[in-house]
Motif scaffolding. Structure first.
Motif, PDB file in Angstrom:
ATOM      1  N   GLY A 190       0.781  -1.227   0.000  1.00  0.00           N
ATOM      2  CA  GLY A 190       0.000   0.000   0.000  1.00  0.00           C
ATOM      3  C   GLY A 190       0.806   1.268   0.000  1.00  0.00           C
ATOM      4  N   LEU A 191       2.141   1.192  -0.173  1.00  0.00           N
ATOM      5  CA  LEU A 191       2.958   2.394  -0.241  1.00  0.00           C
ATOM      6  C   LEU A 191       3.087   2.855  -1.691  1.00  0.00           C
ATOM      7  N   ASP A 192       3.216   4.156  -1.869  1.00  0.00           N
ATOM      8  CA  ASP A 192       3.290   4.740  -3.202  1.00  0.00           C
ATOM      9  C   ASP A 192       4.735   4.687  -3.695  1.00  0.00           C
ATOM     10  N   PRO A 193       5.044   3.907  -4.753  1.00  0.00           N
ATOM     11  CA  PRO A 193       6.432   3.804  -5.238  1.00  0.00           C
ATOM     12  C   PRO A 193       6.986   5.152  -5.684  1.00  0.00           C
ATOM     13  N   ALA A 194       6.132   6.039  -6.225  1.00  0.00           N
ATOM     14  CA  ALA A 194       6.615   7.319  -6.728  1.00  0.00           C
ATOM     15  C   ALA A 194       7.140   8.208  -5.607  1.00  0.00           C
ATOM     16  N   ARG A 195       6.743   7.946  -4.356  1.00  0.00           N
ATOM     17  CA  ARG A 195       7.159   8.797  -3.234  1.00  0.00           C
ATOM     18  C   ARG A 195       8.270   8.181  -2.393  1.00  0.00           C
ATOM     19  N   LEU A 196       8.730   6.995  -2.791  1.00  0.00           N
ATOM     20  CA  LEU A 196       9.798   6.357  -2.030  1.00  0.00           C
ATOM     21  C   LEU A 196      11.178   6.785  -2.498  1.00  0.00           C
ATOM     22  N   GLY A 197      11.260   7.488  -3.599  1.00  0.00           N
ATOM     23  CA  GLY A 197      12.525   8.104  -3.997  1.00  0.00           C
ATOM     24  C   GLY A 197      13.326   7.337  -5.007  1.00  0.00           C
ATOM     25  N   ARG A 198      13.184   6.011  -5.097  1.00  0.00           N
ATOM     26  CA  ARG A 198      13.984   5.250  -6.059  1.00  0.00           C
ATOM     27  C   ARG A 198      13.349   3.888  -6.263  1.00  0.00           C
ATOM     28  N   ALA A 199      13.861   3.165  -7.248  1.00  0.00           N
ATOM     29  CA  ALA A 199      13.408   1.812  -7.532  1.00  0.00           C
ATOM     30  C   ALA A 199      14.382   0.824  -6.922  1.00  0.00           C
ATOM     31  N   GLY A 200      14.009  -0.455  -6.917  1.00  0.00           N
ATOM     32  CA  GLY A 200      14.861  -1.491  -6.356  1.00  0.00           C
ATOM     33  C   GLY A 200      14.762  -1.549  -4.847  1.00  0.00           C
ATOM     34  N   GLU A 201      15.786  -2.122  -4.227  1.00  0.00           N
ATOM     35  CA  GLU A 201      15.771  -2.307  -2.776  1.00  0.00           C
ATOM     36  C   GLU A 201      16.129  -0.999  -2.070  1.00  0.00           C
ATOM     37  N   ILE A 202      15.433  -0.708  -0.971  1.00  0.00           N
ATOM     38  CA  ILE A 202      15.648   0.528  -0.232  1.00  0.00           C
ATOM     39  C   ILE A 202      15.623   0.238   1.258  1.00  0.00           C
ATOM     40  N   PRO A 203      16.607   0.725   2.035  1.00  0.00           N
ATOM     41  CA  PRO A 203      16.554   0.573   3.508  1.00  0.00           C
ATOM     42  C   PRO A 203      15.376   1.364   4.073  1.00  0.00           C
ATOM     43  N   LEU A 204      14.649   0.761   4.973  1.00  0.00           N
ATOM     44  CA  LEU A 204      13.447   1.410   5.499  1.00  0.00           C
ATOM     45  C   LEU A 204      13.771   2.678   6.273  1.00  0.00           C
TER      46      LEU A 204
END
Length: 760
Positions: A61-75
């Motif tokens: 349910g999180l918006d990928p466009a607002r997470l800053g990047r694609a691929g794996e990301i540290p929470l």
């Protein structure tokens, strides 16, 4: 800032444990803002940090466009996100602001999906025969011949005129059309009408046409609709009110939500969202709306492309076309919810015409439209138009001005229909009291070779519920003082079907009055009538009509008396359909229809949307007109009225006809060859209950019930039953003939002498 919970059952803090471990993959249950998401996602644990792929987080349910990047990301690198990792319970609790979440989207129209359109083959003939007496008999026979198939529709129309000892036939249109609902595209070969915009003019032509048709997708909203949204702390119910009328009610989970495609209004209004949680707490949010159906939704296109020859003297000559080919194209595109762009072009020998326009929504202040078109070649000039529309519950304004230079021309002008040099239009509508509306309008027209017109009109309407309405209208042409008039009319609804009206006024200085009463035939069929009496100046006119509407068509008889001249006429309107090897008479068919088939079983009641519409004929057919094309239409049969020996696979079907086509709605019925059979022993006593019975011909097994009765299906002309009891068996044969009344017969009693098995 990330936080990590201690592992259960360990004396060491979790960071110390993780430091001694290598990076590892774990699958954790996700708790989002205190609520179970129902998702188990893959995470990577490195020391005291959790990392997850962006696509996995989107599933939660999180918006990928607002997470800053694609691929794996540290929470802990996601701004605003915090988490708690419970290693023993194998779950992670995420705390996320609404700005990082994907909103829950609900379609407030709550429409079910429509299955693909169905198509069958057949031939349809629509007809309208009009016979008039008075000064000699005159006949006009209009007909439409239509062949439809899954590949498309072939259509041919024309009228035959006879009277005064002569007869002639005038062809109207002949074309083949293929439609594709998936792309809303229509391809047509033959006679048609060119596509046009609000500031261009269509012409009739013959040739090729490729265009969009949004009618192929009734579920598609083509104009911009507001996306109404909010946020719910816990799962809640949301009610949508538009202008204080509840339009929808949906359940939403916790977090942000969007109500998409909200049904509403045309023009300005107000939407109110009322959010209620399980404890009854409410949050109310009011939002302004402005909806204009002329605009296109963002990213949506409509288009039309034609090439062929312009049609001349339509309705007078069957084959009269321009000698030079012509082309036409139109295109509209929704740039965003506030801007729609338009382009149009035309060309033929010695003429080229092109222009562009736009519709711009000014927030809540209405929509501004404008266009500029230029013509070149032998006729060079320009056309400019500007319009404005603002619709509110208490006021509506619609204004438009079109100005053309003397040399401007288009395809219609080239074929003898010049456009007016100047056209000005203004309409004001003021609903000033409940049930009352006042409208003021003005039309100014200037055309070459004709006198100017400047017509002003006033209309007042007072609707008194469903019983009566009062209408006052007046007009005046300020360029011609003698052209004026005023009328007052009263309309009464005497019952559910009968209406009466009275109109009185003056036109051009001459008095006018008209009295009439009308009772149309009911849709289910029956009789209708109408009477009229009036006078215009010194001319009196009277007429009476009688109408009958049946399943096979409509008949209307009319008698008229105008200034002492009597005329009588008879009109027959209907259709003939050849489909499934059967010729069916019907009312006139305008669009989609269905032919119900019960495989030869007659007198079966048929229902359309649970409304009885008729019974199948001797061949087991019933034609159902007036179905909605590209929409699901529920047809069913009444199984309770079937014969007792009838077997039916299904009693209801959703049919989706193509445009102007028919669908064969088959309800397979078969006769149930079965009977109750009374079995007795050699002494005439009923065989005991529970005795096993086997039907030798069908191989089916059953048992004997009380009074020696057993029920056997799948019977043949000659049958044998093998019975087996406790230490005995027997066999009995019998003949079977299907009853003509559809009942289930009783056979017997049949004697089955028991034979004792050896050793028992």
């Amino acid at each position: 800032m990330a936080t990590v919970a201690p592992a259960r059952g360990s004396d060491l803090p979790v960071p110390a444990l993780l430091d001694m471990a290598q990076p590892q993959e774990v699958f954790l249950e996700v708790i989002l803002n205190g609520h179970a998401s129902g998702r188990i996602l893959r995470f990577r644990v490195t020391g005291d940090r959790l990392a997850c792929d962006v696509s996995e987080l989107a599933a939660a349910g999180l918006d990928p466009a607002r997470l800053g990047r694609a691929g794996e990301i540290p929470l802990d690198e996601v701004p605003g996100l915090s988490y708690r990792y419970d290693a023993a319970a194998q779950r992670v609790e995420l705390t996320v602001p609404d700005s990082l979440r994907l909103p829950f989207v609900a379609d407030t129209r709550q429409l079910s999906g429509v299955p693909p359109a169905q198509g069958d083959r057949g031939v349809l003939l629509n007809y309208d025969a009009y016979l008039q007496s008075g000064g000699g008999a005159h006949l006009a026979l209009w007909s439409e011949l239509r062949y439809f198939a899954p590949s498309g529709v072939f259509d041919h129309t024309g009228t035959y005129y006879a009277g005064g000892g002569t007869g002639r036939y005038v062809r109207y249109d002949t074309a083949w059309t293929r439609s594709d609902p998936a792309t809303t595209a229509v391809f047509q070969v033959g006679d048609g009408v060119t596509s046009a915009l609000n500031w261009s003019r269509p012409v009739r032509f013959a040739g090729l046409q490729w265009r969009s048709d949004f009618a192929l997708r009734p579920d598609l909203i083509t104009f911009p609709l507001p996306a109404l949204g909010g946020s719910a702390a816990v799962p809640s119910a949301v009610d949508l009110y538009v202008n204080n009328v509840r339009r929808a009610s949906v359940d939403v989970p916790s977090g942000p939500f969007v109500l998409n495609q909200a049904p509403g209004i045309t023009g300005a209004g107000q939407a109110t969202l009322v959010t209620r949680d399980a404890l009854g707490r409410t949050v109310t949010t009011a939002l302004p709306l402005y909806i204009d159906a002329r605009m296109l939704a963002q990213g949506l296109d409509s288009y039309g492309l034609e090439a062929g020859f312009v049609r001349r003297r339509y309705g007078l000559a069957s084959f009269d076309y321009a000698s030079h080919p012509a082309g036409s194209a139109s295109w509209r595109h929704g740039v965003d919810d506030a801007l729609t762009l338009e382009l149009h072009g035309e060309a033929t020998a010695g003429l080229a015409n092109a222009g562009g326009g736009a519709l711009v929504r000014l927030g809540q202040a209405g929509v501004l439209s404008g266009s500029l078109a230029m013509s070149g070649g032998r006729d060079a000039g320009r056309q400019v138009s500007l319009g404005y529309q603002w619709v509110r519950p208490d006021l509506a304004i619609d204004a438009e001005l079109t100005q053309r230079s003397s040399g401007y021309a288009d395809l219609a002008a080239r074929e003898g229909s010049p456009a007016p040099r100047r056209l000005a239009r203004l309409t004001l509508s003021l609903p000033f009291a409940p049930g009352q509306n006042l409208a003021l309008s003005y039309i100014g027209l200037r055309a070459a070779g004709a006198s100017d017109s400047r017509i002003g009109a006033l209309t007042w309407l007072w609707s008194m519920g469903r019983i009566a309405s009062l209408n006052l209208s007046a007009y005046r042409d300020f360029a011609r003082p003698s052209a004026h008039g005023a009328f007052l009319s009263l309309n009464l609804a005497l019952d559910g079907r009968t209406t009466a009206s009275a109109l009185a006024g003056s036109q051009g200085g001459q008095p006018y009055r008209n009295l009439q009463a009308l009772r149309p035939a009911d849709y289910a069929g029956g009789w209708g009538w109408g009477v009229q009496d009036g006078r215009s100046g010194g001319l009196r006119f009277r007429q009476a009509q009688l109408q009958y509407l049946g399943s096979a068509g409509q008949l209307t008889g009319l008698a008229q008396d105008t200034a002492g001249r009597q005329v009588a006429s008879l009109d027959a309107l209907g259709a003939l359909v050849w489909m499934d090897g059967s010729l069916q008479p019907s009312r006139r068919i305008y669009d989609g229809f269905a032919l119900v088939s019960t495989d030869g079983v007659a007198d079966v009641p048929v229902l359309h949307e649970n409304r009885p519409i008729g019974r199948t004929d001797r061949s087991g057919h019933l034609l159902v007109p007036d179905l909605n094309a590209y929409q699901a239409n529920r047809l069913s049969i009444d199984s309770l009225a079937l014969p007792a020996d009838a077997r039916v696979e299904t009693v209801a079907r959703d049919v989706v006809p193509q445009a102007r086509s028919g669908v064969l709605a088959r309800f397979p019925l078969s006769r149930y060859a079965a009977a109750s059979i009374a079995l007795v022993d050699e002494a005439g006593r009923p065989l005991p209950p529970g005795t096993r019975v086997r039907h030798a011909e069908s191989g089916t097994d059953t048992v004997v019930g009380y009074d020696g009765l057993t029920f056997v299906s799948g019977l043949r002309e000659r049958n044998r039953l093998d019975l087996e009891g406790d230490g005995w068996h027997c066999s009995v044969g019998f003949a079977y003939r299907s009853p003509t009344d559809g009942s289930l017969p009783r056979i017997g009693p049949l004697a089955c002498p028991r034979q004792t098995e050896p050793g028992r």
